[in-house]
Design a protein around this motif. Structure first.
Motif, mmCIF file in Angstrom:
data_model
loop_
_atom_site.group_PDB
_atom_site.id
_atom_site.type_symbol
_atom_site.label_atom_id
_atom_site.label_comp_id
_atom_site.label_asym_id
_atom_site.label_seq_id
_atom_site.Cartn_x
_atom_site.Cartn_y
_atom_site.Cartn_z
ATOM 1 N N MET A 1 0.966 -1.203 0.023
ATOM 2 C CA MET A 1 -0.063 -0.034 0.181
ATOM 3 C C MET A 1 1.041 1.164 0.105
ATOM 4 O O MET A 1 1.942 1.238 0.827
ATOM 5 N N PRO A 2 0.491 2.313 -0.797
ATOM 6 C CA PRO A 2 1.315 3.536 -0.715
ATOM 7 C C PRO A 2 1.226 4.386 0.578
ATOM 8 O O PRO A 2 0.249 4.001 1.266
ATOM 9 N N ASN A 3 2.266 5.069 0.815
ATOM 10 C CA ASN A 3 2.074 6.138 1.907
ATOM 11 C C ASN A 3 1.537 7.295 1.332
ATOM 12 O O ASN A 3 1.908 8.008 0.761
ATOM 13 N N VAL A 4 0.159 7.416 2.058
ATOM 14 C CA VAL A 4 -0.702 8.647 1.738
ATOM 15 C C VAL A 4 -0.751 9.584 2.621
ATOM 16 O O VAL A 4 -1.337 9.226 3.812
ATOM 17 N N GLU A 5 -0.669 10.953 2.450
ATOM 18 C CA GLU A 5 -0.828 12.009 3.269
ATOM 19 C C GLU A 5 -1.993 12.767 2.939
ATOM 20 O O GLU A 5 -1.996 13.017 1.791
ATOM 21 N N THR A 6 -3.031 13.488 3.586
ATOM 22 C CA THR A 6 -3.860 14.010 3.307
ATOM 23 C C THR A 6 -3.596 15.349 3.604
ATOM 24 O O THR A 6 -3.224 15.784 5.050
ATOM 25 N N VAL A 54 10.321 5.841 -6.431
ATOM 26 C CA VAL A 54 11.600 5.657 -6.731
ATOM 27 C C VAL A 54 11.851 4.045 -6.706
ATOM 28 O O VAL A 54 12.269 3.504 -5.614
ATOM 29 N N PRO A 55 11.719 3.089 -7.860
ATOM 30 C CA PRO A 55 11.784 1.855 -7.675
ATOM 31 C C PRO A 55 13.440 1.516 -7.591
ATOM 32 O O PRO A 55 13.945 2.261 -8.066
ATOM 33 N N THR A 56 13.626 0.496 -6.848
ATOM 34 C CA THR A 56 15.102 -0.037 -6.984
ATOM 35 C C THR A 56 15.197 -1.293 -7.283
ATOM 36 O O THR A 56 14.896 -1.556 -8.768
ATOM 37 N N ASP A 57 15.747 -2.479 -6.646
ATOM 38 C CA ASP A 57 15.488 -3.822 -7.359
ATOM 39 C C ASP A 57 14.100 -4.392 -7.263
ATOM 40 O O ASP A 57 14.116 -5.382 -8.374
ATOM 41 N N LYS A 58 13.267 -3.764 -6.943
ATOM 42 C CA LYS A 58 11.908 -4.245 -6.991
ATOM 43 C C LYS A 58 11.005 -3.011 -7.692
ATOM 44 O O LYS A 58 11.047 -2.155 -7.229
ATOM 45 N N ASP A 59 10.170 -3.474 -8.605
ATOM 46 C CA ASP A 59 9.140 -2.613 -9.030
ATOM 47 C C ASP A 59 8.294 -1.940 -8.027
ATOM 48 O O ASP A 59 7.846 -2.802 -7.319
ATOM 49 N N ILE A 60 7.628 -0.869 -8.410
ATOM 50 C CA ILE A 60 6.623 -0.329 -7.492
ATOM 51 C C ILE A 60 5.239 -0.159 -8.498
ATOM 52 O O ILE A 60 5.292 0.331 -9.333
ATOM 53 N N VAL A 61 4.361 -0.962 -7.735
ATOM 54 C CA VAL A 61 2.928 -1.109 -8.635
ATOM 55 C C VAL A 61 2.030 -0.070 -7.806
ATOM 56 O O VAL A 61 1.990 -0.183 -6.639
ATOM 57 N N LEU A 62 1.343 0.784 -8.468
ATOM 58 C CA LEU A 62 0.061 1.622 -8.092
ATOM 59 C C LEU A 62 -1.241 1.172 -8.502
ATOM 60 O O LEU A 62 -1.108 1.506 -10.075
ATOM 61 N N GLU A 63 -1.857 0.856 -7.943
ATOM 62 C CA GLU A 63 -3.223 0.504 -8.190
ATOM 63 C C GLU A 63 -4.362 1.027 -7.398
ATOM 64 O O GLU A 63 -5.447 1.528 -7.985
ATOM 65 N N HIS A 64 -4.320 0.672 -6.207
ATOM 66 C CA HIS A 64 -5.455 1.313 -5.304
ATOM 67 C C HIS A 64 -4.963 2.325 -4.224
ATOM 68 O O HIS A 64 -4.061 2.147 -3.679
ATOM 69 N N VAL A 65 -5.723 3.211 -4.139
ATOM 70 C CA VAL A 65 -5.579 4.548 -3.028
ATOM 71 C C VAL A 65 -6.859 4.611 -2.347
ATOM 72 O O VAL A 65 -7.749 5.183 -3.223
ATOM 73 N N ALA A 66 -6.887 4.335 -1.332
ATOM 74 C CA ALA A 66 -8.211 4.477 -0.527
ATOM 75 C C ALA A 66 -8.880 5.716 -0.500
ATOM 76 O O ALA A 66 -10.167 5.892 -0.565
ATOM 77 N N GLU A 67 -8.055 6.920 -0.446
ATOM 78 C CA GLU A 67 -8.411 8.236 -0.364
ATOM 79 C C GLU A 67 -9.323 8.450 -1.609
ATOM 80 O O GLU A 67 -10.167 9.335 -1.604
#
Length: 274
Positions: A1-6, A54-67
């Motif tokens: 899950m992404p780190n999301v700030e409101t 900022v992906p490194t050795d692992k990809d970063i997947v963005l799919e669901h953002v609860a906000e």
């Protein structure tokens, strides 16, 4: 899950009373571009969302953002992604795009999931959308260039427009960046506002020692926030947005609101600034 700030919207009367810490708490965004992380800031200014991957050795997947209140982050949104690092790849709905340094990928409503791969440093912007436009990779050579200013006034610069009606169709998201010539430091002066749209800014291409003084507030109640490299500002519709650096720099600007008219500005006469 992404780190999301409101971040909630602040009115100009309240902002007048803010000290430096409060101004930074509400309008300044730091902690972006941390290796291996996805960070998003969800704002209540036209529901603009900004962040970084900022992906490194692992990809970063963005799919669901609860906000956003939808199963997929772009079910009712569009997105622009600027790569400020080395060339990397972004995969959208199974199609992979090689996004070079300084290039922008527009992602239309309904797309996803979105996979960010190294070695790019990706700046993410998203706004609500009412229509689906095609996902499009925009090279620097395909962007619209506007050269302005002069060395004599310390504001010789080029505005490079990517999400602009003459370059790439979008619902309400406008996006590009401004680069300064060596020796030039002033942006957007004389200042302006546009109560119909908010803006967000990412300042980058600064050295470790450099700083930008970002000016904000109502014309007769200006304030400033000191910005370091790869930090961002959320600019309310009621605020001016201008800046001066200790050296040349680049800043990515993005707008969301009632229209996609880049020149929709309410100019502020110099004599009214305080």
């Amino acid at each position: 899950m992404p780190n999301v700030e409101t971040r909630h919207a602040i009115d100009p009367v309240s902002a007048k009373s803010f000290d430096t810490q409060s101004l930074r708490q509400h309008f300044h965004v730091d902690g972006l571009f941390v290796p291996g992380t996805l960070k998003l800031v969800y704002t209540h200014y036209d529901r603009m969302m900004l962040g970084s991957a900022v992906p490194t050795d692992k990809d970063i997947v963005l799919e669901h953002v609860a906000e956003t209140g939808t199963p997929g982050v772009l079910d009712r949104r569009e997105m622009g992604v600027l790569n400020i690092g080395e060339a990397g790849t972004i995969t959208v709905d199974g199609t992979t795009y090689e996004v070079g340094a300084g290039e922008v990928l527009y992602i239309g409503r309904g797309a996803g999931p979105i996979t960010f791969s190294a070695p790019g440093r990706y700046y993410i912007l998203s706004a609500p959308a009412h229509h689906t436009y095609p996902t499009k990779l925009i090279k620097i050579a395909d962007a619209r260039r506007v050269e302005l200013g002069s060395a004599e006034t310390a504001n010789e610069r080029v505005i490079i427009q990517f999400l602009h009606p003459e370059v790439c169709e979008s619902c309400q998201l406008l996006m590009g960046y401004t680069q300064f010539a060596p020796g030039s430091v002033w942006n957007t002066m004389p200042a302006h506002r546009h109560d119909r749209r908010m803006e967000a800014y990412l300042y980058f291409d600064l050295s470790e020692e450099q700083r930008v003084f970002h000016f904000m507030g109502e014309p007769d109640e200006t304030r400033h926030i000191v910005i370091a490299n790869e930090e961002a500002i959320i600019s309310p519709p009621w605020s001016i947005h201008s800046g001066a650096g200790t050296g040349a720099y680049t800043f990515c600007w993005a707008m969301a609101g009632d229209n996609v008219d880049f020149t929709d500005m309410d100019m502020v006469p110099m004599e009214t600034l305080r």
